[in-house]
Design a protein around this motif. Structure first.
Motif, PDB file in Angstrom:
ATOM      1  N   ALA A 216       4.637  -8.872   6.150  1.00 40.88           N
ATOM      2  CA  ALA A 216       4.934  -8.491   5.168  1.00 40.88           C
ATOM      3  C   ALA A 216       4.607  -9.423   3.898  1.00 40.88           C
ATOM      4  O   ALA A 216       4.437  -9.066   2.942  1.00 40.88           O
ATOM      5  N   ARG A 217       3.541 -10.472   4.532  1.00 33.58           N
ATOM      6  CA  ARG A 217       3.025 -11.638   3.252  1.00 33.58           C
ATOM      7  C   ARG A 217       2.101 -10.888   2.292  1.00 33.58           C
ATOM      8  O   ARG A 217       1.986 -10.768   1.227  1.00 33.58           O
ATOM      9  N   ASN A 218       1.917  -9.971   3.224  1.00 35.97           N
ATOM     10  CA  ASN A 218      -0.164  -9.214   2.555  1.00 35.97           C
ATOM     11  C   ASN A 218       0.237  -7.711   1.755  1.00 35.97           C
ATOM     12  O   ASN A 218      -0.542  -6.868   1.357  1.00 35.97           O
ATOM     13  N   ILE A 219       1.443  -7.205   2.411  1.00 38.85           N
ATOM     14  CA  ILE A 219       1.492  -6.245   2.358  1.00 38.85           C
ATOM     15  C   ILE A 219       1.495  -6.169   0.626  1.00 38.85           C
ATOM     16  O   ILE A 219       1.033  -4.245   0.296  1.00 38.85           O
ATOM     17  N   HIS A 220       2.122  -6.050   0.181  1.00 38.99           N
ATOM     18  CA  HIS A 220       2.222  -6.574  -1.285  1.00 38.99           C
ATOM     19  C   HIS A 220       0.817  -6.230  -2.112  1.00 38.99           C
ATOM     20  O   HIS A 220       0.620  -5.670  -3.777  1.00 38.99           O
TER      21      HIS A 220
ATOM     22  N   LEU B 195      -2.363  -5.342  -1.077  1.00 34.83           N
ATOM     23  CA  LEU B 195      -1.806  -4.417  -0.490  1.00 34.83           C
ATOM     24  C   LEU B 195      -1.911  -3.368  -1.532  1.00 34.83           C
ATOM     25  O   LEU B 195      -2.677  -2.293  -1.562  1.00 34.83           O
ATOM     26  N   GLN B 196      -0.781  -3.226  -1.763  1.00 36.69           N
ATOM     27  CA  GLN B 196      -0.036  -2.234  -2.487  1.00 36.69           C
ATOM     28  C   GLN B 196      -1.015  -2.245  -4.138  1.00 36.69           C
ATOM     29  O   GLN B 196      -1.341  -1.505  -4.360  1.00 36.69           O
ATOM     30  N   ALA B 197      -0.160  -3.436  -4.636  1.00 37.45           N
ATOM     31  CA  ALA B 197      -1.070  -4.377  -5.853  1.00 37.45           C
ATOM     32  C   ALA B 197      -2.822  -3.175  -5.832  1.00 37.45           C
ATOM     33  O   ALA B 197      -3.427  -2.894  -7.512  1.00 37.45           O
ATOM     34  N   GLU B 198      -3.900  -3.914  -4.516  1.00 34.90           N
ATOM     35  CA  GLU B 198      -4.709  -2.867  -5.101  1.00 34.90           C
ATOM     36  C   GLU B 198      -4.904  -2.194  -5.046  1.00 34.90           C
ATOM     37  O   GLU B 198      -6.000  -1.070  -5.215  1.00 34.90           O
ATOM     38  N   LEU B 199      -4.446  -1.385  -4.529  1.00 34.05           N
ATOM     39  CA  LEU B 199      -4.382   0.413  -4.031  1.00 34.05           C
ATOM     40  C   LEU B 199      -4.322   0.780  -5.782  1.00 34.05           C
ATOM     41  O   LEU B 199      -5.121   1.391  -6.286  1.00 34.05           O
ATOM     42  N   LEU B 200      -3.055   0.227  -6.181  1.00 34.20           N
ATOM     43  CA  LEU B 200      -2.799   0.482  -7.574  1.00 34.20           C
ATOM     44  C   LEU B 200      -3.741   0.140  -8.641  1.00 34.20           C
ATOM     45  O   LEU B 200      -3.920   0.846  -9.584  1.00 34.20           O
ATOM     46  N   VAL B 201      -4.996  -0.981  -8.054  1.00 29.52           N
ATOM     47  CA  VAL B 201      -5.957  -1.101  -8.776  1.00 29.52           C
ATOM     48  C   VAL B 201      -6.733  -0.506  -9.750  1.00 29.52           C
ATOM     49  O   VAL B 201      -7.280   0.167  -9.985  1.00 29.52           O
ATOM     50  N   ASP B 202      -6.793   0.427  -7.752  1.00 32.01           N
ATOM     51  CA  ASP B 202      -7.903   1.370  -7.870  1.00 32.01           C
ATOM     52  C   ASP B 202      -7.879   2.723  -7.954  1.00 32.01           C
ATOM     53  O   ASP B 202      -8.399   3.375  -9.137  1.00 32.01           O
ATOM     54  N   VAL B 203      -5.943   3.089  -8.039  1.00 25.22           N
ATOM     55  CA  VAL B 203      -6.029   4.242  -8.255  1.00 25.22           C
ATOM     56  C   VAL B 203      -6.009   3.697 -10.089  1.00 25.22           C
ATOM     57  O   VAL B 203      -6.627   5.367 -11.229  1.00 25.22           O
ATOM     58  N   LEU B 204      -5.286   3.181 -10.781  1.00 24.60           N
ATOM     59  CA  LEU B 204      -5.367   3.151 -12.744  1.00 24.60           C
ATOM     60  C   LEU B 204      -6.454   3.116 -12.832  1.00 24.60           C
ATOM     61  O   LEU B 204      -6.271   4.019 -14.140  1.00 24.60           O
TER      62      LEU B 204
ATOM     63  N   LYS C 246      11.472  -5.764  -8.751  1.00 22.47           N
ATOM     64  CA  LYS C 246      10.264  -6.227  -7.365  1.00 22.47           C
ATOM     65  C   LYS C 246       8.617  -4.821  -7.797  1.00 22.47           C
ATOM     66  O   LYS C 246       7.741  -4.924  -7.810  1.00 22.47           O
ATOM     67  N   THR C 247       9.650  -3.239  -7.653  1.00 20.56           N
ATOM     68  CA  THR C 247       8.351  -2.925  -8.247  1.00 20.56           C
ATOM     69  C   THR C 247       7.732  -3.307  -9.926  1.00 20.56           C
ATOM     70  O   THR C 247       6.725  -2.720  -9.960  1.00 20.56           O
ATOM     71  N   HIS C 248       8.472  -3.383 -10.223  1.00 20.21           N
ATOM     72  CA  HIS C 248       7.510  -3.401 -11.998  1.00 20.21           C
ATOM     73  C   HIS C 248       6.855  -4.683 -11.911  1.00 20.21           C
ATOM     74  O   HIS C 248       6.280  -4.940 -12.324  1.00 20.21           O
ATOM     75  N   PHE C 249       7.639  -5.681 -10.730  1.00 21.63           N
ATOM     76  CA  PHE C 249       6.334  -6.834 -10.789  1.00 21.63           C
ATOM     77  C   PHE C 249       5.400  -6.390  -9.546  1.00 21.63           C
ATOM     78  O   PHE C 249       3.640  -6.883 -10.469  1.00 21.63           O
TER      79      PHE C 249
ATOM     80  N   LEU D 108      11.339  -4.346   1.228  1.00 21.75           N
ATOM     81  CA  LEU D 108      10.559  -3.366   0.317  1.00 21.75           C
ATOM     82  C   LEU D 108       9.366  -3.126   0.964  1.00 21.75           C
ATOM     83  O   LEU D 108       8.755  -2.041   0.672  1.00 21.75           O
ATOM     84  N   LEU D 109       8.957  -4.145   0.887  1.00 22.28           N
ATOM     85  CA  LEU D 109       7.325  -4.386   1.483  1.00 22.28           C
ATOM     86  C   LEU D 109       7.549  -3.644   2.429  1.00 22.28           C
ATOM     87  O   LEU D 109       6.395  -2.844   3.271  1.00 22.28           O
ATOM     88  N   ASN D 110       8.233  -3.450   4.167  1.00 21.90           N
ATOM     89  CA  ASN D 110       8.418  -2.922   4.946  1.00 21.90           C
ATOM     90  C   ASN D 110       8.687  -1.252   4.604  1.00 21.90           C
ATOM     91  O   ASN D 110       8.828  -0.245   5.118  1.00 21.90           O
ATOM     92  N   ALA D 111       9.415  -1.102   3.864  1.00 21.31           N
ATOM     93  CA  ALA D 111       9.358   0.842   3.255  1.00 21.31           C
ATOM     94  C   ALA D 111       8.279   0.726   2.732  1.00 21.31           C
ATOM     95  O   ALA D 111       7.577   2.099   3.179  1.00 21.31           O
ATOM     96  N   PHE D 112       7.190   0.046   2.506  1.00 28.08           N
ATOM     97  CA  PHE D 112       6.008   0.311   1.525  1.00 28.08           C
ATOM     98  C   PHE D 112       4.763   0.731   3.029  1.00 28.08           C
ATOM     99  O   PHE D 112       4.425   1.583   3.334  1.00 28.08           O
ATOM    100  N   TRP D 113       5.376   0.013   4.282  1.00 29.52           N
ATOM    101  CA  TRP D 113       4.689  -0.334   5.241  1.00 29.52           C
ATOM    102  C   TRP D 113       4.592   1.389   5.975  1.00 29.52           C
ATOM    103  O   TRP D 113       4.019   2.185   6.677  1.00 29.52           O
TER     104      TRP D 113
END
Length: 223
Positions: free
Chosen positions: A7-11, A13-22, A63-66, A143-148
């Motif tokens: 769980a420590r790394n999932i957020h 991962l989410q941010a990294e994908l966001l950068v790629d998409v954006l 959390k979403t905002h951050f 939040l992180l578990n939902a993303f995973w």
């Protein structure tokens, strides 16, 4: 073998994908978009990077905002380094400006470069995951578990199997030769580099690569 990240790394991962998409959405930022509209866009297919209830609960909203602002400040630095412009980041408006719109007219070249490269206080805040983790741990885990769960959801339907096959093809991988998540990420980054609109590709090509990575990430993580 279970290769699911903790769980420590999932957020991250989410941010990294966001950068790629954006980074493929330059036209969107040139026109300008609000934070709310951007989150709503990222909740929908083909992205689905945020839950449907991302804006309903106050702490979930934070959390979403951050995570979004963390990705935006990374993207801001990337676009400065690529001489694409300066991403102005505010909740009511996120816009990619030309350099001359973001630097005072009286600044000399050295002052301009320094001003663009220095992190402001907000950037330092959002780029520090410690600030994200200081809030309620139970809510963070939710939040992180939902993303995973979105990333590692079941892949048993015929449509999913077809998606898996297509994703292997998009990334140039063989279904008969399983890869680790580290290898998958390496292949993904290389493919995205050539498919990215900034590198001669198109937004559609880049999105296909990103989607393929999402599909295979959840597929190989469930192995």
């Amino acid at each position: 073998m279970n290769t699911q990240p903790d769980a420590r790394n999932i957020h991250a991962l989410q941010a990294e994908l966001l950068v790629d998409v954006l980074s493929t959405q330059k036209a969107l930022f040139i026109n300008g978009i609000s934070e709310y509209a951007l989150i709503e866009l990222l909740k929908k297919a083909p992205y689905k990077l945020f839950d449907e209830d991302a804006l309903r609960d106050p702490l979930m909203l934070f959390k979403t905002h951050f995570i979004l602002f963390h990705a935006l400040y990374q993207l801001k630095q990337y676009w400065i380094e690529q001489n694409e412009g300066v991403l102005e980041i505010h909740a009511l408006g996120i816009k990619l400006n030309n350099f001359d719109e973001s630097v005072p007219a009286h600044s000399n070249d050295e002052q301009a470069v320094t001003a663009l490269q220095n992190h402001d206080a907000l950037a330092e805040y959002y780029l520090d995951w410690g600030n994200f983790e200081e809030t309620d741990r139970k809510t963070v885990d939710t939040l992180l578990n939902a993303f995973w769960q979105r990333m590692s959801g079941g892949c048993n339907s015929r449509h999913d199997q077809e998606d898996i096959s297509t994703s292997h093809t998009v990334l140039g991988l063989s279904e008969g030769e399983p890869v680790t998540l580290v290898q998958l990420k390496h292949v993904y980054k290389r493919r995205l580099q050539s498919a990215h609109p900034d590198k001669g590709g198109t937004q559609q090509e880049a999105q296909s690569v990103i989607h393929a990575y999402q599909v295979l990430s959840r597929y190989y993580s469930s192995k």
